[in-house]
Write a protein that holds these residues in place. Structure first.
Motif, PDB file in Angstrom:
ATOM      1  N   ARG A   2       0.842  -1.203   0.000  1.00  0.00           N
ATOM      2  CA  ARG A   2       0.000   0.000   0.000  1.00  0.00           C
ATOM      3  C   ARG A   2       0.875   1.251   0.000  1.00  0.00           C
ATOM      4  N   TYR A   3       1.928   1.223   0.811  1.00  0.00           N
ATOM      5  CA  TYR A   3       2.845   2.372   0.891  1.00  0.00           C
ATOM      6  C   TYR A   3       3.509   2.622  -0.459  1.00  0.00           C
ATOM      7  N   ALA A   4       4.034   1.553  -1.065  1.00  0.00           N
ATOM      8  CA  ALA A   4       4.716   1.699  -2.355  1.00  0.00           C
ATOM      9  C   ALA A   4       3.747   2.177  -3.436  1.00  0.00           C
ATOM     10  N   LYS A   5       2.528   1.692  -3.380  1.00  0.00           N
ATOM     11  CA  LYS A   5       1.520   2.062  -4.375  1.00  0.00           C
ATOM     12  C   LYS A   5       1.274   3.569  -4.396  1.00  0.00           C
ATOM     13  N   PHE A   6       1.099   4.153  -3.242  1.00  0.00           N
ATOM     14  CA  PHE A   6       0.789   5.587  -3.187  1.00  0.00           C
ATOM     15  C   PHE A   6       2.037   6.459  -3.322  1.00  0.00           C
ATOM     16  N   ARG A   7       3.191   5.940  -2.962  1.00  0.00           N
ATOM     17  CA  ARG A   7       4.422   6.715  -3.114  1.00  0.00           C
ATOM     18  C   ARG A   7       4.796   6.921  -4.576  1.00  0.00           C
ATOM     19  N   GLN A   8       4.394   6.005  -5.441  1.00  0.00           N
ATOM     20  CA  GLN A   8       4.785   6.123  -6.844  1.00  0.00           C
ATOM     21  C   GLN A   8       3.798   6.949  -7.670  1.00  0.00           C
ATOM     22  N   MET A   9       2.758   7.466  -7.048  1.00  0.00           N
ATOM     23  CA  MET A   9       1.793   8.282  -7.776  1.00  0.00           C
ATOM     24  C   MET A   9       2.316   9.690  -7.982  1.00  0.00           C
ATOM     25  N   GLY A  10       2.003  10.272  -9.120  1.00  0.00           N
ATOM     26  CA  GLY A  10       2.347  11.657  -9.385  1.00  0.00           C
ATOM     27  C   GLY A  10       3.684  11.817 -10.076  1.00  0.00           C
ATOM     28  N   ASN A  11       3.989  13.041 -10.459  1.00  0.00           N
ATOM     29  CA  ASN A  11       5.250  13.379 -11.110  1.00  0.00           C
ATOM     30  C   ASN A  11       6.182  14.055 -10.110  1.00  0.00           C
ATOM     31  N   PHE A  12       7.454  13.663 -10.165  1.00  0.00           N
ATOM     32  CA  PHE A  12       8.437  14.244  -9.261  1.00  0.00           C
ATOM     33  C   PHE A  12       9.599  14.776 -10.090  1.00  0.00           C
ATOM     34  N   PHE A  13      10.046  15.964  -9.761  1.00  0.00           N
ATOM     35  CA  PHE A  13      11.118  16.602 -10.494  1.00  0.00           C
ATOM     36  C   PHE A  13      12.289  16.849  -9.559  1.00  0.00           C
ATOM     37  N   THR A  14      13.467  16.593 -10.049  1.00  0.00           N
ATOM     38  CA  THR A  14      14.661  16.878  -9.259  1.00  0.00           C
ATOM     39  C   THR A  14      15.559  17.805 -10.052  1.00  0.00           C
ATOM     40  N   THR A  15      16.312  18.600  -9.364  1.00  0.00           N
ATOM     41  CA  THR A  15      17.251  19.517 -10.020  1.00  0.00           C
ATOM     42  C   THR A  15      18.644  19.303  -9.468  1.00  0.00           C
ATOM     43  N   GLU A  16      19.619  19.504 -10.287  1.00  0.00           N
ATOM     44  CA  GLU A  16      21.000  19.377  -9.859  1.00  0.00           C
ATOM     45  C   GLU A  16      21.449  20.672  -9.171  1.00  0.00           C
ATOM     46  N   PRO A  17      22.430  20.600  -8.280  1.00  0.00           N
ATOM     47  CA  PRO A  17      22.937  21.819  -7.638  1.00  0.00           C
ATOM     48  C   PRO A  17      23.375  22.852  -8.693  1.00  0.00           C
ATOM     49  N   GLY A  18      22.924  24.061  -8.488  1.00  0.00           N
ATOM     50  CA  GLY A  18      23.308  25.133  -9.414  1.00  0.00           C
ATOM     51  C   GLY A  18      22.296  25.383 -10.505  1.00  0.00           C
ATOM     52  N   ASP A  19      21.284  24.481 -10.641  1.00  0.00           N
ATOM     53  CA  ASP A  19      20.262  24.673 -11.684  1.00  0.00           C
ATOM     54  C   ASP A  19      19.323  25.812 -11.302  1.00  0.00           C
TER      55      ASP A  19
END
Length: 285
Positions: A268-285
């Motif tokens: 259940r935890y894994a199911k809801f954690r993978q929902m949605g879009n996640f964006f990451t940025t590198e240092p300095g971006d």
């Protein structure tokens, strides 16, 4: 004088028509509600009342019963059909005591190792002053947290109108099913149109933009399965709609019954954690 050029009516947009039709069907006055499904699928249903803190909330029905001979706990949001029933059920808009009653039943289900089935059908949690004074937001948040850790199989079904956090407070399941003509959204199309387009009359356009249909949500991987309805909609044949839902519940329970309590929580935890879009940025971006 030059003739006035008449404006041609705009061509209908298939996506808008499809989404708005689903909204209308989800709100159909004869659509089966939680108690309609419970009476057809759950044998010897014994309803429990009260949250042990303030009062009972008729907008939420909850109790023990048997599905296919197996003991289960069923919790559903109930809108009511006649004017008297709608007022008694507060149009299916739960107050804090409704969510606390639901949580009480879920904890009992965990104690006695019984699967939990929730039926979602609400325009949203009740936004009145009295509900806010008694901790509406806290009650919803607590349910979300506790449902995530519940050590029994949990199946959530959107049977009609799944509105905002009012529906999500009963929707954190190992399996999330959705009736073919149900809707599930963070906001109603009318409210969305009033905010985004400054015109509540553009609700049909907002419905398409919200991607609130079962087809949309399955594509987005926010639900696990679409439950078919009788031709024309569930309101056309309550018995057939209940039979189709029963088949889907039977399948879902079968897929979960082999998992240990820890595996159920992790899934259940894994199911809801993978929902949605996640964006990451590198240092300095």
């Amino acid at each position: 004088m030059e003739p006035i050029e008449q404006q041609q009516p705009a061509e209908p947009i298939p996506e808008v028509d499809f989404a708005w039709r689903r909204v209308q069907l989800a709100r159909h006055p004869n659509r089966p509600h939680s108690l309609d499904y419970i009476s057809r699928l759950i044998k010897d249903f014994q309803e429990l009342s009260g949250d042990r803190r303030f009062a009972d909330d008729p907008a939420v029905v909850a109790g023990f019963g048997y599905f296919d001979g197996r003991p289960v706990v069923v919790i559903g949001q109930q809108k009511g059909r006649t004017t008297k029933q709608k007022l008694h059920r507060n149009f299916g808009m739960p107050k804090p005591e409704g969510y606390r009653k639901a949580l009480r039943l879920m904890k009992l289900a965990e104690k006695f190792s019984r699967p939990v089935i929730t039926l979602l059908d609400t325009p949203g949690a009740y936004p009145g002053v009295d509900a806010e004074e008694r901790g509406q937001a806290e009650a919803i948040a607590l349910n979300l947290r506790e449902m995530a850790r519940l050590e029994v199989p949990l199946i959530a079904v959107v049977i009609g109108e799944g509105g905002s956090g009012g529906a999500l407070a009963l929707g954190v399941g190992n399996k999330v099913l959705m009736m073919e003509n149900a809707i599930y959204s963070v906001i109603s199309p009318e409210s969305c149109a009033a905010i985004i387009y400054r015109d509540a009359g553009l609700a049909a356009r907002a419905a398409a933009a919200l991607r609130l249909t079962a087809r949309d949500l399955l594509e987005l991987k926010l639900i696990d399965e679409i439950v078919a309805e009788p031709g024309g909609g569930a309101h056309e044949d309550h018995d057939r709609a209940a039979a189709l839902l029963g088949e889907a519940l039977r399948k879902a329970l079968g897929e979960l019954e082999g998992l240990s309590p820890r595996e159920l929580v992790e899934q259940r935890y894994a199911k809801f954690r993978q929902m949605g879009n996640f964006f990451t940025t590198e240092p300095g971006d």
